[in-house]
Design an enzyme around this catalytic site. Structure first.
Site, PDB file in Angstrom:
ATOM      1  N   CYS A  98       4.504  -2.494 -34.136  1.00  0.00           N
ATOM      2  CA  CYS A  98       4.195  -2.675 -32.719  1.00  0.00           C
ATOM      3  C   CYS A  98       5.364  -3.254 -31.942  1.00  0.00           C
ATOM      4  O   CYS A  98       5.232  -3.566 -30.772  1.00  0.00           O
ATOM      5  CB  CYS A  98       2.955  -3.548 -32.552  1.00  0.00           C
ATOM      6  N   ARG A 106      -4.038  -9.324 -30.893  1.00  0.00           N
ATOM      7  CA  ARG A 106      -3.221 -10.345 -31.551  1.00  0.00           C
ATOM      8  C   ARG A 106      -3.662 -11.714 -31.070  1.00  0.00           C
ATOM      9  O   ARG A 106      -3.794 -11.943 -29.859  1.00  0.00           O
ATOM     10  CB  ARG A 106      -1.743 -10.127 -31.210  1.00  0.00           C
ATOM     11  N   HIS A 113       0.807  -1.220   0.000  1.00  0.00           N
ATOM     12  CA  HIS A 113       0.000   0.000   0.000  1.00  0.00           C
ATOM     13  C   HIS A 113       0.836   1.264   0.000  1.00  0.00           C
ATOM     14  O   HIS A 113       0.428   2.287  -0.546  1.00  0.00           O
ATOM     15  CB  HIS A 113      -0.959  -0.025   1.196  1.00  0.00           C
ATOM     16  N   ASN A 155      10.616  -6.768 -32.874  1.00  0.00           N
ATOM     17  CA  ASN A 155      11.368  -7.569 -31.900  1.00  0.00           C
ATOM     18  C   ASN A 155      11.745  -8.918 -32.515  1.00  0.00           C
ATOM     19  O   ASN A 155      12.892  -9.341 -32.472  1.00  0.00           O
ATOM     20  CB  ASN A 155      10.532  -7.815 -30.628  1.00  0.00           C
TER      21      ASN A 155
HETATM   22  C1  PEP Z   1       7.423  -8.293 -31.974  1.00  0.00           C
HETATM   23  O1  PEP Z   1       7.865  -9.416 -32.209  1.00  0.00           O
HETATM   24  O2  PEP Z   1       7.956  -7.251 -32.368  1.00  0.00           O
HETATM   25  C2  PEP Z   1       6.211  -8.145 -31.172  1.00  0.00           C
HETATM   26  C3  PEP Z   1       5.624  -6.984 -31.051  1.00  0.00           C
HETATM   27  O3  PEP Z   1       5.737  -9.223 -30.548  1.00  0.00           O
HETATM   28  P1  PEP Z   1       6.360  -9.880 -29.238  1.00  0.00           P
HETATM   29  O4  PEP Z   1       7.392  -8.942 -28.686  1.00  0.00           O
HETATM   30  O5  PEP Z   1       5.211 -10.097 -28.329  1.00  0.00           O
HETATM   31  O6  PEP Z   1       6.939 -11.136 -29.772  1.00  0.00           O
HETATM   32 MG    MG Z   2       6.681 -11.229 -31.947  1.00  0.00          MG
END
Ligand code: PEP
Ligand code: MG
Length: 658
Positions: A615, A446, A303, A567
């Protein structure tokens, strides 16, 4: 003798019998004259004690036996069973728990300027503070171990009753008088309920009857109950140990006619240093004026952390014994983002603190102007700056940051948190809730992106040498319609509530996308036949495999939009495991190979007239945003904390673009 009426129930309360849902369940149970008991895994507790109920740790999908005995047992059984089967039970007023879920962002990756002299605790509330120490180390209250008997028993019981009433009165006065936030009000309310908890009070009065003084009875009962909470695995329940101790202390002080140091006296600009501070005491402190909080105990879900965050007071908790070294310090500095604490910092470090503080403050303030800003290209196309989220708990943070919808809702968490696959119904409610919150903006969900590296109850993954190149994402989903179809059906149904879009991860060619479309068609037909309302959604693909980049032209004919997952795209293009720290250098989105892959994707999507977004983490990199926009990207989705800076960058570019 009459047997209690009982029913075996699978609990559907999404939050489990935690916090508000537990308190409200107890309130409901108390509205019946009958005795009510819940049994889980052979252990049972009175449903009229929220403390005992929380200690049972009843979670969503747990099987419990509800036993009711008394004059209104049939009615009570019906009503309490319905409560346990309602996923939303206790949720609408659950501000206290909602706040608990908001953990701060991960500590900054910045290099420490103080490493030679600094102590390290848990970064619990972002911000930088520097000031004199206000020590709060209340005297320890020890049991008097007096033995009582005869008339003394009734007298001690009376003393205890009076002390409890006084504590509850003070807490209620604090709730009524002070301008508390809803989260704080919820916290004090919860403490007040602990002070009135039937089971705890029964234990205290039983101890008095057995010859203990009121003081010893309170200290022993609260210590034992706190110990039970501290053994719980769930971090939320674990943190309740501090609440029970705090309430026990308040009652003990009242019995002794004593008061702790009044925290309303903390001078403006001081750093509150303590072993521990109860929520009730902390809300008395001038939180808008103090410069920081440092505690030996506490965690991000305690808290103290919640209150500190809700008032934007920097806080470092869990510093342990090192806190003692601060007691005699003249000046202390803390950084609530890195968890660093510096005792008597020299001039250079003080200057660094002042710099960090001024920079963070002015940045935070200045960036607020972009909250409603809609970056727009010269041709009128709006650039969507959206949020990446993993659960509905992040809705508020995303909206506060100025998110123009959700560009990536990672649904894995919903699956990983459960002891079994989440049902269509559970998923439907969550997707619909998020869609409604961001309406009219879109929410891109997704579909399940999971593989052997992240086990999920209900899906058996084979052992694989290379799980990142294995049976994951859409590959697994297409092989397991029993897992995939409930998600697609839930999404079709949730699309009625708002602007849902769906994207598929790990796609390598158009055939995979067509297979997904077929399954969606089947789901839609089933829903139509069942008479359930649904809406068709736009279906896009994540571009995160080199194969998808190569066939982006083909995919663009079948997909409504692209979202580049940098990513994974980086790790696959560079053949460098994204989790391997030795390869961190190779996992570089700015490598020409990766940038070319992004450009090729953008070109293919733009040519086909579909939206191209991003993303992956790179979407929030202000140094790269101009390049992405120049390539034709019109959506950037990132963690909410990155949104204000990204919008600022786009605003600066806007002038150039017009
Ligand atoms: C990515 O691969 O860039 C992505 C957004 O998905 P994650 O990081 O969840 O694999
Ligand atoms: Mg990914």
């Amino acid at each position: 003798m009459d047997q209690p009426t009982e029913r075996t129930i699978i609990v559907r309360v999404r939050e489990g019998l935690h916090a508000r849902p537990a308190t409200r369940f107890v309130k409901l149970a108390k509205s019946f004259a009958s005795d009510v008991e819940i049994e889980k895994s052979g252990k049972s507790a009175s449903a009229k004690s929220s403390v005992k109920l929380m200690l049972l740790s009843v979670m969503e999908n747990d099987e419990v036996i509800l036993r009711v005995k008394g004059e209104d047992e049939a009615e009570a059984l019906e009503s309490l069973s319905n409560y346990l089967q309602d996923p939303n039970a206790g949720l609408d007023e659950d501000e206290g728990h909602a706040a608990v879920q908001q953990t701060p962002s991960a500590p900054a990756q910045q290099d420490s300027q103080f490493s030679a002299t600094s102590l390290k605790g848990i970064a619990a509330s972002e911000g930088v503070g520097l000031g004199p120490v206000f020590g709060y180390f209340p005297e320890e209250i020890v049991a008097d171990n007096l033995k009582i008997s005869g008339a003394g028993i009734a007298a001690e019981a009376k003393k205890l009753e009076t002390a409890i009433a006084a504590v509850r009165h003070n807490m209620q006065a604090s709730i009524d008088e002070k301008s508390l936030s809803p989260a704080e009000r919820g916290i004090i309310q919860a403490l007040s309920e602990i002070a009135a908890d039937d089971a705890m009070l029964d234990d205290m009065f039983a101890a008095i009857s057995s010859g203990q003084s009121a003081l010893s009875a309170v200290l022993a009962t609260s210590a034992r109950t706190a110990e039970d909470f501290s053994k719980m695995a769930d971090p939320y329940l674990k943190a309740r140990a501090d609440d029970v101790r705090a309430v026990g202390r308040q009652i003990a002080l009242s019995l002794l006619n004593k008061k702790d140091t009044d925290l309303s006296k903390v001078p403006a600009g001081a750093i509150l240093v303590a072993d521990d501070v109860g929520a009730f005491e902390l809300t008395r402190a001038p939180l808008k004026k103090i410069a920081g909080i440092i505690c030996a105990r506490g965690s991000v879900t305690s808290h103290i952390a919640i209150i500190a965050r809700s008032h934007s007071v920097p806080a470092v908790l869990g510093l342990g014994d090192a806190t003692k070294t601060l007691i005699d310090a003249k000046l202390v500095g803390l950084d609530g983002k890195s968890g660093e604490v510096v005792v008597d910092p020299d001039q250079a470090i003080q200057a660094e603190f002042a710099k960090r503080k001024a920079a963070a403050q002015s940045e935070h303030e200045a960036l607020k102007v972009y909250k409603a800003f809609q970056p727009t290209r010269a041709d009128g196309t709006v650039i969507e700056v959206a949020a990446n989220i993993g659960s509905p708990d992040e809705i508020t943070a995303a909206l506060d940051a100025g998110a123009m919808g959700v560009g990536l809702f990672r649904t894995e968490l919903l699956f990983m948190q459960q002891k079994e696959l989440p049902s269509e119904e559970v998923q439907f409610e969550i997707y619909a809730r998020v869609a409604k919150a961001f309406k009219p903006h879109s929410v891109i969900v997704r579909t399940l992106d999971i593989g052997g590296d992240k086990p999920v109850a209900g899906i058996e993954f084979p052992h694989e040498e290379n799980p990142f190149l294995g049976w994951r994402g859409v590959r697994m989903c297409l092989d397991r319609p029993d897992v995939f179809k409930p998600q697609l059906r839930a999404l079709l149904r949730a699309a009625v509530a708002g602007n849902i879009k769906v994207m598929v991860p790990m796609i390598v060619d158009a055939a995979e996308l067509r297979a997904v479309k077929e399954l969606i068609k089947t789901c839609a037909q089933e829903l139509a036949a069942e008479g359930k309302p649904y809406e068709e959604f736009a279906l896009g693909v994540m571009i995160e495999t080199p194969a998808a980049v190569m066939v982006a032209d083909d995919l663009a004919k079948e997909a409504s939009f692209f979202s580049i997952g940098t990513n994974d795209l980086t790790q696959y293009v560079m053949a460098a495991d994204r989790l391997n720290p030795r390869l961190a250098k190779l996992n570089d989105v700015t490598h020409p190979a990766v940038m070319r892959a992004i450009a090729l994707t953008a070109e293919a999507g733009t040519k086909a007239g579909i939206m191209v977004g991003m993303c992956g983490e790179a979407a929030g990199r202000v140094d790269l945003i101009p390049r992405f926009i120049a390539m034709g990207l019109t959506e950037l989705s990132m963690s909410p904390s990155m949104i204000p800076r990204a919008k600022e960058k786009l605003a600066q570019m806007n002038a150039v673009m017009r």
